[in-house]
Design an enzyme around this catalytic site. Sequence first.
Site, short mmCIF file in Angstrom:
data_model
loop_
_atom_site.label_atom_id
_atom_site.label_comp_id
_atom_site.label_asym_id
_atom_site.label_seq_id
_atom_site.Cartn_x
_atom_site.Cartn_y
_atom_site.Cartn_z
N ARG A 50 11.68 -6.62 4.90
CA ARG A 50 11.54 -4.98 5.06
C ARG A 50 12.17 -4.90 6.65
O ARG A 50 12.79 -3.98 6.59
CB ARG A 50 10.21 -4.67 5.12
CG ARG A 50 9.99 -2.98 5.38
CD ARG A 50 8.50 -2.59 5.14
NE ARG A 50 7.74 -2.97 6.21
CZ ARG A 50 6.52 -2.70 6.20
NH1 ARG A 50 5.73 -1.97 5.22
NH2 ARG A 50 5.75 -3.10 7.39
N ARG A 81 -0.24 -9.38 13.25
CA ARG A 81 -0.73 -8.53 12.28
C ARG A 81 -1.50 -9.13 11.00
O ARG A 81 -2.58 -8.73 10.68
CB ARG A 81 0.38 -7.72 11.60
CG ARG A 81 0.98 -6.63 12.57
CD ARG A 81 2.27 -6.20 12.13
NE ARG A 81 2.10 -5.44 11.08
CZ ARG A 81 3.23 -5.20 10.09
NH1 ARG A 81 4.29 -5.49 10.68
NH2 ARG A 81 3.11 -4.49 9.13
N LYS A 95 0.73 -1.37 -0.16
CA LYS A 95 0.00 -0.02 -0.10
C LYS A 95 0.94 1.27 0.01
O LYS A 95 0.60 2.07 -0.71
CB LYS A 95 -0.80 0.03 1.35
CG LYS A 95 -1.92 -1.02 1.26
CD LYS A 95 -2.68 -1.19 2.68
CE LYS A 95 -2.06 -0.92 4.02
NZ LYS A 95 -1.62 -2.44 4.39
N ARG A 104 -9.38 0.48 8.65
CA ARG A 104 -8.81 -1.04 8.82
C ARG A 104 -9.86 -1.86 9.36
O ARG A 104 -9.79 -3.13 9.59
CB ARG A 104 -7.78 -0.90 9.61
CG ARG A 104 -6.07 -1.16 8.88
CD ARG A 104 -5.17 -1.02 9.76
NE ARG A 104 -3.99 -1.56 9.34
CZ ARG A 104 -3.07 -1.19 8.58
NH1 ARG A 104 -3.11 0.31 8.32
NH2 ARG A 104 -1.91 -1.70 8.40
N ARG A 146 11.66 -1.26 11.94
CA ARG A 146 10.47 -1.26 12.55
C ARG A 146 10.21 -2.39 13.51
O ARG A 146 10.43 -3.63 13.33
CB ARG A 146 9.28 -1.23 11.58
CG ARG A 146 9.01 0.22 10.98
CD ARG A 146 8.08 -0.05 9.81
NE ARG A 146 6.90 -0.47 10.18
CZ ARG A 146 5.71 -0.61 9.26
NH1 ARG A 146 5.90 0.12 8.25
NH2 ARG A 146 4.58 -1.30 9.59
P1 B4P Z 1 4.61 -1.61 1.89
O1 B4P Z 1 4.37 -0.57 1.00
O2 B4P Z 1 5.56 -0.95 3.15
O3 B4P Z 1 3.36 -2.35 2.70
P2 B4P Z 1 2.19 -1.77 3.44
O4 B4P Z 1 1.16 -2.44 2.92
O5 B4P Z 1 2.35 -0.32 3.37
O6 B4P Z 1 2.41 -2.01 4.90
P3 B4P Z 1 1.70 -2.08 6.52
O7 B4P Z 1 0.30 -2.57 6.47
O8 B4P Z 1 2.43 -3.01 7.38
O9 B4P Z 1 2.09 -0.50 7.32
P4 B4P Z 1 1.10 0.52 8.04
O10 B4P Z 1 2.28 1.43 8.30
O11 B4P Z 1 -0.07 0.81 7.24
O12 B4P Z 1 5.36 -3.11 1.48
C1 B4P Z 1 5.73 -4.13 2.43
C2 B4P Z 1 7.28 -4.50 2.04
O13 B4P Z 1 7.12 -5.15 0.54
C3 B4P Z 1 8.38 -3.35 1.63
O14 B4P Z 1 9.70 -3.84 1.80
C4 B4P Z 1 8.21 -3.09 0.18
O15 B4P Z 1 9.67 -2.85 -0.58
C5 B4P Z 1 7.82 -4.65 -0.47
N1 B4P Z 1 7.26 -4.50 -1.71
C6 B4P Z 1 6.17 -3.74 -2.04
N2 B4P Z 1 5.57 -4.06 -3.32
C7 B4P Z 1 6.42 -5.13 -3.94
C8 B4P Z 1 6.44 -6.06 -4.90
N3 B4P Z 1 5.37 -5.58 -5.84
N4 B4P Z 1 7.31 -6.84 -5.02
C9 B4P Z 1 8.16 -7.41 -4.20
N5 B4P Z 1 7.97 -6.32 -2.91
C10 B4P Z 1 7.27 -5.46 -2.70
O16 B4P Z 1 0.60 -0.17 9.47
C11 B4P Z 1 1.48 -0.37 10.51
C12 B4P Z 1 0.68 -0.37 12.03
O17 B4P Z 1 0.19 0.75 12.09
C13 B4P Z 1 -0.47 -1.42 12.10
O18 B4P Z 1 -0.09 -2.80 12.31
C14 B4P Z 1 -1.49 -0.90 13.07
O19 B4P Z 1 -0.89 -1.27 14.32
C15 B4P Z 1 -1.10 0.51 12.90
N6 B4P Z 1 -2.25 1.22 12.10
C16 B4P Z 1 -2.02 1.84 10.98
N7 B4P Z 1 -3.18 2.36 10.72
C17 B4P Z 1 -4.32 1.90 11.64
C18 B4P Z 1 -5.54 2.05 11.56
N8 B4P Z 1 -6.29 2.83 10.49
N9 B4P Z 1 -6.34 1.62 12.63
C19 B4P Z 1 -5.64 0.86 13.63
N10 B4P Z 1 -4.31 0.70 13.72
C20 B4P Z 1 -3.55 1.17 12.42
#
Ligand code: B4P
Length: 189
Positions: A128, A145, A14, A89, A134
């Site tokens: 990552r 998670r 995302k 979420r 992190r």
């Molecule tokens: P990212 O792009 O970092 O993944 P993400 O989906 O954004 O991550 P996440 O859901 O963990 O984080 P968030 O900060 O929202 O990609 C992951 C990895 O994959 C990277 O290393 C990237 O390089 C690699 N990658 C991406 N695309 C690729 C591809 N095509 N091929 C290969 N590799 C690839 O949430 C963190 C925490 O915050 C949650 O657990 C929760 O505790 C809290 N939180 C956030 N929002 C919340 C909400 N609305 N309500 C309650 N808690 C919340």
Amino acid sequence: MKNIVIFGAPGSGKGTQSDLLVKKYGFKHISTGDVLRAEIKQGSELGNTAKSFIDKGQLIPDELMIDILAATYDALCPCEGVIFDGFPRTIPQAEALKKMLAERQTGVCGMLELDVPEEMLMERLINRGKTSGRADDNAETIKKRLDVYHNQTTPLIEWYEKEGLRHKVKGFGSLEEINDALCAVIDTL
Ligand code: B4P
């Protein structure tokens, strides 16, 4: 103005894809994960509360998230469009988003769901964790998670389907391929 929700499991890309969409369309980007990590870094009261949930792989309580979201949104608008990354979420968060936008005479125009197989999610997040620093990118917390995602977040897929807003996109392959697929949907919204 386009309000777009980018949806998917932890590690579905995302954040990665949101950055590319911001570059292409000039949209504003609200990542609730980034907002919370910035608060943790500052050592604010909100950051301390958030840390206690994030480190356990849990979601931050809805009431707290909803207040943060409205304040963040108002600070960015008016603008061309907003990408909501990591919000909503839970169903209460989705309902609150709908209400907040309606109060501002607007609404979500599409939910883009990044579909990635579970084993790839684990591998990406472990990788990552080697560089992100992190505290929640370790095998035990990632498993929690993913459980939280299945229990609390996946009901949103049906919720957005009923709203007629869900668009499922293949979330694996090259970043460009995935981005092209997302843009193809956004251009129709
Ligand atoms: P990212 O792009 O970092 O993944 P993400 O989906 O954004 O991550 P996440 O859901 O963990 O984080 P968030 O900060 O929202 O990609 C992951 C990895 O994959 C990277 O290393 C990237 O390089 C690699 N990658 C991406 N695309 C690729 C591809 N095509 N091929 C290969 N590799 C690839 O949430 C963190 C925490 O915050 C949650 O657990 C929760 O505790 C809290 N939180 C956030 N929002 C919340 C909400 N609305 N309500 C309650 N808690 C919340």
